[in-house]
Design a protein around this motif. Sequence first.
Motif, PDB file in Angstrom:
ATOM      1  N   THR A 128      30.556  69.826 -94.002  1.00  0.00           N
ATOM      2  CA  THR A 128      30.002  70.856 -93.476  1.00  0.00           C
ATOM      3  C   THR A 128      31.374  70.975 -92.717  1.00  0.00           C
ATOM      4  N   LYS A 129      32.848  70.500 -92.343  1.00  0.00           N
ATOM      5  CA  LYS A 129      33.739  71.259 -92.452  1.00  0.00           C
ATOM      6  C   LYS A 129      34.791  72.635 -93.563  1.00  0.00           C
ATOM      7  N   LYS A 130      35.050  72.914 -92.986  1.00  0.00           N
ATOM      8  CA  LYS A 130      35.872  73.754 -93.998  1.00  0.00           C
ATOM      9  C   LYS A 130      37.409  73.434 -93.817  1.00  0.00           C
ATOM     10  N   ASP A 131      37.834  73.613 -95.048  1.00  0.00           N
ATOM     11  CA  ASP A 131      40.113  73.290 -95.193  1.00  0.00           C
ATOM     12  C   ASP A 131      40.596  74.510 -94.655  1.00  0.00           C
ATOM     13  N   ASP A 140      42.900  69.154 -95.048  1.00  0.00           N
ATOM     14  CA  ASP A 140      41.612  69.339 -95.700  1.00  0.00           C
ATOM     15  C   ASP A 140      41.001  68.317 -94.754  1.00  0.00           C
ATOM     16  N   SER A 168      40.589  74.763 -85.600  1.00  0.00           N
ATOM     17  CA  SER A 168      39.267  75.292 -85.763  1.00  0.00           C
ATOM     18  C   SER A 168      39.537  76.430 -84.844  1.00  0.00           C
TER      19      SER A 168
END
Length: 228
Positions: A128-131, A140, A168
């Motif tokens: 669910t994590k984004k770059d 990344d 984040s």
Amino acid sequence: MKRILLIEDDVSISELQRDYLEINDFQVDMALDGPSGLEMSLTGAYDLIILDVMLPRMNGFEVCRGIREQKDIPILMVTSRREDIDVIRGLGLGADDYITKPFKPAELVARVKAHLARYERLIGKKETKKDIQIRGLFIDPDSRKVLVNEEEAVLTTKEFDLLYFLASHPGRVFGKDHLFERIWGIDALGDLQTVTVHIRKIREKIEADAANPTYIETVWGSGYRFKD
């Protein structure tokens, strides 16, 4: 069943720790010196490593460095000397936590469970994590790689987690207590100085000038903020 590697040269202490861990449904292997502990760490499929600082033939600091060069799993270091704690903090060896002797076996089990639970949450949330890409910094979360101006910066487990969390939430200020609870998950057993040390090590790895950071800003009296 989770597998634990216990690297401890005192057989009686090692067997006591093993017994308590096995009672709590962990599978435990033991190594009695540094070289064998390092070899087992790199060749075995372990979920967590308990690593004593004072070991024959190769000390725990050297073993920790060797593990971190190739693997990214929780490492809990055990020490009986105050100066060793300072080394663990100051050198950024890659250990996720430390515990000082003498300690109750129940405390050791609690630390192990806390780190395993946190690591599983981290792995479970990867998809669910984004770059994140901001200025010359690229993070990344899937490969857990950090690039600074296209050059890789090698971060420890907790350094990466801390950097990713701050990045984040750009522009938000987080206190040390909040960061410790969020990243380590065991604030009642920890030391807020750990956050300061990890921030310093991150800056050394991603900043052109760690004394004048462009990414992680210190907000005096409040905590830290990732500059947006």
